[in-house]
Design an enzyme around this catalytic site. Sequence first.
Site, short mmCIF file in Angstrom:
data_model
loop_
_atom_site.label_atom_id
_atom_site.label_comp_id
_atom_site.label_asym_id
_atom_site.label_seq_id
_atom_site.Cartn_x
_atom_site.Cartn_y
_atom_site.Cartn_z
N SER A 1 0.80 -1.15 0.06
CA SER A 1 -0.08 -0.10 -0.05
C SER A 1 0.88 1.25 0.02
O SER A 1 1.84 1.33 0.82
CB SER A 1 -0.98 -0.02 1.27
OG SER A 1 -1.51 1.18 1.36
N ILE B 1 -0.64 3.02 3.46
CA ILE B 1 -0.55 2.28 4.75
C ILE B 1 1.25 2.23 5.17
O ILE B 1 1.73 1.33 4.41
CB ILE B 1 -1.23 0.77 5.06
CG1 ILE B 1 -2.71 1.45 4.71
CG2 ILE B 1 -1.19 0.39 6.37
CD1 ILE B 1 -3.55 -0.06 4.42
N ALA C 1 16.85 -5.12 15.63
CA ALA C 1 17.97 -5.95 16.23
C ALA C 1 17.47 -7.08 15.23
O ALA C 1 16.33 -7.51 15.34
CB ALA C 1 18.06 -6.04 17.65
N LYS D 1 26.18 -6.89 15.35
CA LYS D 1 25.45 -7.10 16.71
C LYS D 1 26.03 -8.66 17.22
O LYS D 1 26.07 -9.50 16.47
CB LYS D 1 23.83 -7.24 16.60
CG LYS D 1 23.29 -7.97 17.95
CD LYS D 1 22.01 -7.93 17.90
CE LYS D 1 20.98 -8.61 18.95
NZ LYS D 1 19.52 -9.18 18.93
N PRO E 1 26.11 -13.90 24.65
CA PRO E 1 26.94 -13.67 23.46
C PRO E 1 26.33 -14.66 22.27
O PRO E 1 25.57 -15.60 22.69
CB PRO E 1 28.52 -14.30 23.60
CG PRO E 1 28.19 -15.17 24.91
CD PRO E 1 26.68 -14.72 25.57
N VAL F 1 -5.01 -3.30 -0.82
CA VAL F 1 -5.96 -4.20 -1.03
C VAL F 1 -7.27 -3.55 -0.22
O VAL F 1 -7.28 -3.37 1.12
CB VAL F 1 -5.60 -5.48 0.00
CG1 VAL F 1 -6.83 -6.44 -0.17
CG2 VAL F 1 -4.33 -5.81 -0.78
N LEU G 1 4.29 -10.06 11.22
CA LEU G 1 3.52 -9.49 12.26
C LEU G 1 1.86 -9.98 12.00
O LEU G 1 1.20 -10.24 12.91
CB LEU G 1 3.38 -8.11 12.63
CG LEU G 1 4.57 -7.41 12.97
CD1 LEU G 1 4.55 -5.80 12.80
CD2 LEU G 1 4.92 -8.05 14.47
N THR H 1 13.17 -11.78 17.97
CA THR H 1 12.79 -12.81 17.34
C THR H 1 11.88 -12.55 16.17
O THR H 1 11.51 -13.48 15.28
CB THR H 1 11.96 -13.91 18.16
OG1 THR H 1 11.07 -13.05 18.81
CG2 THR H 1 12.79 -14.43 19.16
N ILE I 1 12.16 -10.60 13.19
CA ILE I 1 12.71 -10.97 11.83
C ILE I 1 12.98 -12.10 11.70
O ILE I 1 12.93 -13.06 10.52
CB ILE I 1 13.84 -9.79 11.45
CG1 ILE I 1 12.98 -8.42 11.59
CG2 ILE I 1 14.41 -10.01 10.06
CD1 ILE I 1 13.94 -7.19 11.42
P1 FAD Z 1 5.04 -3.96 8.63
O1 FAD Z 1 6.14 -3.51 9.05
O2 FAD Z 1 3.83 -3.18 9.45
O3 FAD Z 1 4.62 -3.92 7.24
C1 FAD Z 1 3.19 -4.24 6.83
C2 FAD Z 1 3.09 -3.91 5.23
O4 FAD Z 1 1.79 -4.05 4.75
C3 FAD Z 1 3.11 -2.45 4.86
O5 FAD Z 1 3.87 -2.52 3.75
C4 FAD Z 1 1.86 -1.84 4.70
O6 FAD Z 1 1.95 -0.95 3.61
C5 FAD Z 1 1.26 -3.16 4.19
N1 FAD Z 1 -0.16 -3.31 4.08
C6 FAD Z 1 -0.86 -3.08 5.32
N2 FAD Z 1 -2.18 -3.24 4.79
C7 FAD Z 1 -2.30 -3.16 3.53
C8 FAD Z 1 -3.50 -3.25 2.66
N3 FAD Z 1 -4.68 -3.32 2.92
N4 FAD Z 1 -3.10 -3.39 1.38
C9 FAD Z 1 -1.75 -3.54 0.93
N5 FAD Z 1 -0.92 -3.41 1.53
C10 FAD Z 1 -1.02 -3.41 3.20
N6 FAD Z 1 11.72 -7.87 15.46
C11 FAD Z 1 12.98 -7.99 15.43
O7 FAD Z 1 13.46 -8.81 14.59
N7 FAD Z 1 13.95 -7.26 15.91
C12 FAD Z 1 13.50 -6.33 16.89
O8 FAD Z 1 14.27 -5.47 17.65
C13 FAD Z 1 12.19 -5.67 16.99
N8 FAD Z 1 11.63 -4.99 17.61
C14 FAD Z 1 10.28 -4.52 17.59
C15 FAD Z 1 9.84 -3.79 18.65
C16 FAD Z 1 8.39 -3.25 18.58
C17 FAD Z 1 7.84 -2.55 19.63
C18 FAD Z 1 7.67 -4.16 17.76
C19 FAD Z 1 5.95 -3.90 17.83
C20 FAD Z 1 8.02 -5.15 16.86
C21 FAD Z 1 9.33 -5.18 16.76
N9 FAD Z 1 9.95 -6.27 16.00
C22 FAD Z 1 11.41 -6.83 15.89
C23 FAD Z 1 9.09 -6.98 14.97
C24 FAD Z 1 9.29 -6.43 13.72
O9 FAD Z 1 8.95 -5.08 13.59
C25 FAD Z 1 8.66 -6.92 12.55
O10 FAD Z 1 8.49 -8.28 12.62
C26 FAD Z 1 8.90 -6.63 11.31
O11 FAD Z 1 9.12 -5.36 11.00
C27 FAD Z 1 8.05 -7.20 10.24
O12 FAD Z 1 6.90 -6.42 10.03
P2 FAD Z 1 5.81 -6.79 9.21
O13 FAD Z 1 6.50 -6.54 7.57
O14 FAD Z 1 5.05 -7.88 9.19
O15 FAD Z 1 4.76 -5.58 9.22
#
Ligand code: FAD
Length: 523
Positions: free
Chosen positions: A42, A45, A53, A81, A104, A193, A344, A355, A357
């Site tokens: 999107s 969004i 990390a 890291k 470590p 979507v 997520l 954990t 990524i």
């Molecule tokens: P997002 O990054 O939210 O991406 C979602 C995507 O879906 C975007 O491109 C959006 O545009 C798209 N999208 C959403 N709805 C639609 C739609 N209707 N149509 C088309 N596209 C859409 N993980 C680590 O490995 N190490 C860390 O240190 C770490 N720290 C974190 C700290 C916090 C507080 C949180 C909450 C999470 C952390 N994570 C960490 C987890 C990490 O952020 C995610 O696992 C990782 O970024 C993957 O996110 P994602 O791609 O699933 O979701």
Amino acid sequence: MARLRKILVVGGGTAGWLTACYLAKVVNAKAPGSTDVALVESPRIGLLGVGEATFPSIRGTLSAIGLDECSFLARTGATFKQGILYRDWVRSPGEPGRSEFFHPFSLPNQRSGGQELLPYWLLGMAPGDMAFAEAVTLQSRLVDGNRGPKRSADADFQGAMNYAYHIDAARVAEVLADHGQTELGVKRHLATVEHVSLDEQGNIEHIATREAGRLDADLYIDCTGLHGKLIGEAMHSPFQSRRDVLFADRAVAMQVPYPQVDAPIPSYTMASAQTAGWIWDIGLQDRRGVGYVYSSAHSTKDEAETLFRQHLGDAAAGIEAQHIRFETGYRPEHWRKNCVAVGLAGGFVEPLESTGIALVELGAYLIAHLLPGDTDDMERAARHYNQMVVARYDRIIDFIKMHYCLSQRRDSAFWVDNTMASTVPETLQDKLALWKHRPPHRLDFVSDLEMFQVASWQYVLYGMEFRTELEPMRTAYPHAEEAQREFRMIQQVAEHALRDLPGHRALVEQMVQRSRTRGGRFL
Ligand code: FAD
């Protein structure tokens, strides 16, 4: 029988692009006539944008999709890291005793023949009352000395020490998007979507977008983040919360500058325990990423931000904080019909031990290898996939809970609640009961189901000052002298390595420079 011809990844965050790149590489999407891999993201969004990390598995994943390490560092602002430093987890600040321990990434050294040093450490044979991690690997000394894990001339993704990276999640997604399209044949649609159409059997038939119209595929991979647009909204795969075990469900985060441009960069994540959670501190090339992960049952939003700003001091002045909601838990059916969730959208375990990524990497790896050749086999593949993923989640949750429930802190309701037996899964209680009389052994684990191998459990367990009383039958350890020699040897090798390995910032700068002189493109 129908061959699987089209895969559509929905979502362009780290999960979407890593999965698309990995699958495109495995199915050779670039070659004419092979399976088609497309991604729709999107333009409206945004990404979550935290997730800085990583876990050492990331090196294998980046290498598998054909990135080169110097360009990756140059284009993403990443650093190395080598583990996680835990501050104030064992006991409350100010109480007598050790206040920190290091987890470590490098494995403990072993005696000849692959025998463990752990029993000898438990019997007090390491020099000078050394902490477990310091006694069995040089990596603790190296990070204390601010050394990098490798030399800049070492082969890509390899080094003297085991390592992962600290990354800027948004820049990594951009780099993967570029690489996926130019090198691996991923087709990208910029569209949101709006609607998901199901057929009579409950499979996704097509998705409707405003900008790109109808898109269809044989397999849909939901990487829409916490939205879970396909797997949750359309497929109704339920989410199972585990907040009863891991209470943290909010974060307040920011990006802060270094005090000066050449400030040293720690090559570990710092995790400092607080009264209602913990604060991460991560050094990238040109800034720090910091965040307070806390439990909303134990702190209000305002209390959390105040505590966070006090912790950061002047570094946070004038910088706006981002507040984030999340919940530990997962969908037991990550894969339902022809839709599988990665990232997520499928689940999340609070960010201690990073954990998120790594679970994305696992998802991409499992899909690539369990991918049915025939679409009729989709549900068989899904059942197996779900078993593997659920097992991983449950074991990760046990491992993270161990950090909390072994703490001697009782200075706030958060820590008191965390040590209540009713919040500790039985599977973890069993492990801890057994380990009172013998140390963790690799046979306690089924390695294909574990993210954390036995060494990680040992580092955290003994870092948290867990006591294993070796039973008399196990105390006949005949190799004491050899073990003591090995303990001394580790310290001597550490002295050499401290002289031999470059400083962390210098290493990163050398590698970035090398990428520039090579033209800064991916191989
Ligand atoms: P997002 O990054 O939210 O991406 C979602 C995507 O879906 C975007 O491109 C959006 O545009 C798209 N999208 C959403 N709805 C639609 C739609 N209707 N149509 C088309 N596209 C859409 N993980 C680590 O490995 N190490 C860390 O240190 C770490 N720290 C974190 C700290 C916090 C507080 C949180 C909450 C999470 C952390 N994570 C960490 C987890 C990490 O952020 C995610 O696992 C990782 O970024 C993957 O996110 P994602 O791609 O699933 O979701």
